[in-house]
Design an enzyme around this catalytic site. Structure first.
Site, PDB file in Angstrom:
ATOM      1  N   GLU A 353       0.799  -1.268  -0.066  1.00  0.00           N
ATOM      2  CA  GLU A 353       0.088  -0.021   0.186  1.00  0.00           C
ATOM      3  C   GLU A 353       0.755   1.424   0.117  1.00  0.00           C
ATOM      4  O   GLU A 353       0.401   2.417  -0.508  1.00  0.00           O
ATOM      5  CB  GLU A 353      -1.044  -0.046   1.349  1.00  0.00           C
ATOM      6  CG  GLU A 353      -2.313   0.942   1.075  1.00  0.00           C
ATOM      7  CD  GLU A 353      -3.133   0.692   2.230  1.00  0.00           C
ATOM      8  OE1 GLU A 353      -4.203   0.165   1.674  1.00  0.00           O
ATOM      9  OE2 GLU A 353      -2.951   1.017   3.288  1.00  0.00           O
ATOM     10  N   HIS A 384       7.126 -26.726   2.119  1.00  0.00           N
ATOM     11  CA  HIS A 384       6.123 -28.061   1.671  1.00  0.00           C
ATOM     12  C   HIS A 384       5.015 -27.435   0.678  1.00  0.00           C
ATOM     13  O   HIS A 384       4.165 -28.171   0.444  1.00  0.00           O
ATOM     14  CB  HIS A 384       5.585 -28.787   2.653  1.00  0.00           C
ATOM     15  CG  HIS A 384       6.679 -29.361   3.743  1.00  0.00           C
ATOM     16  ND1 HIS A 384       7.197 -30.517   3.540  1.00  0.00           N
ATOM     17  CD2 HIS A 384       7.157 -28.917   4.765  1.00  0.00           C
ATOM     18  CE1 HIS A 384       8.058 -30.860   4.272  1.00  0.00           C
ATOM     19  NE2 HIS A 384       8.003 -29.767   5.077  1.00  0.00           N
ATOM     20  N   LYS A 512     -13.645   1.351  -3.923  1.00  0.00           N
ATOM     21  CA  LYS A 512     -14.725   1.744  -2.736  1.00  0.00           C
ATOM     22  C   LYS A 512     -15.937   2.478  -3.356  1.00  0.00           C
ATOM     23  O   LYS A 512     -16.944   2.360  -3.017  1.00  0.00           O
ATOM     24  CB  LYS A 512     -13.950   2.675  -1.676  1.00  0.00           C
ATOM     25  CG  LYS A 512     -13.073   1.876  -0.933  1.00  0.00           C
ATOM     26  CD  LYS A 512     -12.538   2.815   0.196  1.00  0.00           C
ATOM     27  CE  LYS A 512     -11.324   2.268   1.169  1.00  0.00           C
ATOM     28  NZ  LYS A 512     -10.859   3.222   1.955  1.00  0.00           N
TER      29      LYS A 512
HETATM   30  O1  F6P Z   1      -8.821   0.780   2.039  1.00  0.00           O
HETATM   31  C1  F6P Z   1      -7.586   0.956   2.640  1.00  0.00           C
HETATM   32  C2  F6P Z   1      -7.618   1.576   3.739  1.00  0.00           C
HETATM   33  O2  F6P Z   1      -7.884   3.093   3.511  1.00  0.00           O
HETATM   34  C3  F6P Z   1      -6.073   1.575   4.408  1.00  0.00           C
HETATM   35  O3  F6P Z   1      -5.151   2.363   4.198  1.00  0.00           O
HETATM   36  C4  F6P Z   1      -6.610   1.584   6.059  1.00  0.00           C
HETATM   37  O4  F6P Z   1      -5.544   1.022   6.920  1.00  0.00           O
HETATM   38  C5  F6P Z   1      -7.915   0.870   6.086  1.00  0.00           C
HETATM   39  O5  F6P Z   1      -8.593   1.098   4.798  1.00  0.00           O
HETATM   40  C6  F6P Z   1      -8.886   1.019   7.084  1.00  0.00           C
HETATM   41  O6  F6P Z   1      -9.143   2.414   7.289  1.00  0.00           O
HETATM   42  P1  F6P Z   1      -9.937   3.042   8.363  1.00  0.00           P
HETATM   43  O7  F6P Z   1      -8.807   2.797   9.614  1.00  0.00           O
HETATM   44  O8  F6P Z   1      -9.923   4.515   8.144  1.00  0.00           O
HETATM   45  O9  F6P Z   1     -11.036   2.238   8.596  1.00  0.00           O
END
Ligand code: F6P
Length: 551
Positions: A353, A384, A512
């Protein structure tokens, strides 16, 4: 801004690569009996052996020249000084403040963050100790027996990895559970054996908007309310860790139960903050302090060791060597410690990331390879499973192997066998087995010359496959803290060489956004035609097939 690939130091490495690419480590070891002493470093109880790499003194010199000309030291100092190096989000990068055990102030946007860091840590410890000592009581005055941490990504992987890694330090009569997946199986499977009256939920989300976490949190709340009549009593069963206090309050978390984090802590670097609450509950305040102290020791090493003795810098530059000159596309992380079974998954987010990016700091498309594919598993299990490819596949997969010299409850018979495997695998990957050796072995088994000729090609191991070995005395909190921080800084250094912002993550947004849009469509339940043919087809198939009772 000059691209790294246009730098004379990069060109020098390209020329050097052509000169050394066919060297075999087996010959190098034969010619250099002091290779282990020369290419190994120590940080407290952690030995870092990088001698089984395809390097010469000149390689190291040239790699460090590149680090120098890319201003690694200056960028490091800017990070520690709280400059806004996460420029696309306008933020400082100060996870190191969370484990700053010195009296040195650390500032974000001109404000010393240390007083708030310390007071929040105090609150976290107070809550953890109240739960551990059974003073924290549920609505029906029973002590807490189970803690369920709901979070995902950086709000999940660090605490999960660390509580697993530090199992020998865990309190016995309390169980810590983790729910991350929006798939109802995860929360259902977790809650089916729990009692609401003795369960405490931690809703961990920096943004407090992440769909997976919010949906799970709502389900948890509804589950609690089935047994706990008075909504006000939820304060005994739900706390939150977030940078979005308003959203947590709106969700119904009592203000005194909200633990703060800050925009200058990236999610994947946040286990040192209140996000580490499950770790503190599991191993206690003193052990958590030791974890922070281990990370602090690695920070100090990174800040002050000369580049040639700087473990994260060397880890990073070796990675650059394979990624950008040998064309290796992946790296493997292989702990020889069962309790570290989530360590590769944790590093996968930290690394991929951070440096899985194709646009540089100036907004231009990169013309070189950036972050590798990081994968890994417990070393013994992997032997394995996928080591075949590491030994005889067509791909070069540099690997990190990690092991404790001793275990908390060490059984010599087990541990010696374990260690024999890590040493053997690293040696085999390095040496390989040439035709002469393979033939001699087959002859010894009494096989006919004709059969040997047929089988021989399959019995040859090319070797020359690089490994870094980390040996540490035992996996205690301090050592774990140091190891994680070393990797964090390695990732940082590589981001500097690749001229990336390692601290944003715009690449997770598109999926998202689309998921939210498609969720609306699924909620409406009428056939769609606004996507591509495949997506339309899949959504419409799902809408036709889903059982009516789901609605
Ligand atoms: O979708 C990735 C992300 O934004 C990560 O960078 C982050 O750690 C995770 O989602 C969770 O985000 P949050 O802590 O805001 O729920």
């Amino acid at each position: 801004m000059t691209r790294p690939t246009d730098l004379p130091q990069w060109k020098a490495l390209e020329a050097h690569f052509d000169a050394v690419k066919d060297l075999h480590m087996r010959d190098q070891f034969a010619a250099e009996p002091d290779r282990f002493e020369k290419y190994s470093l120590q940080l407290n109880d952690i030995l870092f052996d990088f001698s089984k790499n395809r390097i010469t003194d000149e390689t190291m010199q040239l790699l460090l020249d590149l680090a120098r000309v890319c201003d690694v030291e200056q960028w490091r100092d800017r990070m520690f000084a709280g400059e806004t190096i996460n420029h696309t989000e306008g933020r400082s990068v100060l996870h190191t403040a969370l484990r700053n055990l010195s009296d040195r102030p650390m500032s974000a946007a001109g404000t010393d963050v240390m007083p708030e860091v310390r007071s929040e840590l105090r609150r976290v410890k107070d809550l953890a100790e109240a739960v551990r000592t059974r003073q924290w009581r549920g609505a029906s005055n029973q002590p807490i027996t189970d803690v369920v941490s709901i979070g995902i990504g950086g709000s999940h992987l660090g605490p999960l990895m660390a509580t697993e890694a530090l199992r020998p330090y865990a309190i016995h009569d309390l169980k810590i559970h983790y729910v991350s997946n929006i798939d109802e199986n995860h929360i259902n499977n977790t809650l089916e054996v729990l009692n609401p009256e003795t369960t405490l939920f931690i809703i961990a989300s920096k943004s407090f908007t992440t769909q997976d976490t919010m949906v799970n949190a709502e389900t948890a709340k509804a589950w609690l309310l089935r047994k706990i009549d008075n909504e006000a009593d939820l304060t005994r069963h739900m706390v939150a860790v977030t940078a979005n206090v308003a959203a947590a309050t709106a969700f119904g978390i009592a203000p005194e139960n909200i633990f703060k984090m800050w925009d200058w802590v990236g999610g994947r670097y946040s286990m040192w903050s209140a996000i580490g609450l499950p770790i503190v509950i599991s191993i206690g305040s003193e052990n958590f302090d030791a974890l922070l102290a281990g990370a602090y020791a690695a920070d100090e090493h990174f800040r002050s060791a000369p580049l040639a003795q700087n473990i994260p810098v060397i880890m990073a530059m070796l990675g650059i060597w394979y990624n950008n000159f040998f064309g290796a596309e992946s790296i493997a992380v292989l702990p020889y410690d069962q309790n570290m079974h989530r360590f590769p998954a944790y590093l996968q987010q930290a690394d991929m990331e951070s440096n899985g990016k194709c646009v540089d700091r100036a907004g231009g498309a990169v013309n070189y390879e950036t972050g590798p594919i990081l994968f890994g598993e417990i070393g013994i299990a992997s032997q394995h499973a996928f080591y075949q490819l590491l030994h005889q596949g067509t791909k070069l997969v540099p690997a990190d192997m990690l092991a404790p010299v001793s275990n908390f409850r060490c059984i010599a018979r087990h541990h010696r066998a374990l260690m024999s495997n890590i040493f053997a695998q690293a040696e085999a990957l390095m040496r390989g087995k040439d035709e002469v050796e393979a033939r001699a072995e087959l002859q010894k088994s009494g096989m006919s010359a004709e059969a040997i000729d047929k089988l021989l090609p399959y019995k040859v191991f090319p070797g020359n496959r690089p490994t870094n070995i980390f040996l540490f005395y035992t996996l205690n909190p301090q050592t774990l803290g140091s190891l994680i921080a070393l990797y964090e800084h390695k990732i940082f250094v590589q981001g500097i060489i690749w001229n990336l912002n390692s601290f944003d993550q715009w690449g997770v947004e598109l999926g998202k956004q689309l998921a939210n849009h498609i969720l609306d469509e699924l909620n409406r339940g009428t056939p769609v035609d606004n996507h591509d043919a495949s997506t339309n087809g899949l959504i419409n198939y799902y809408l036709r097939m889903r059982p009516r009772r789901i609605g």
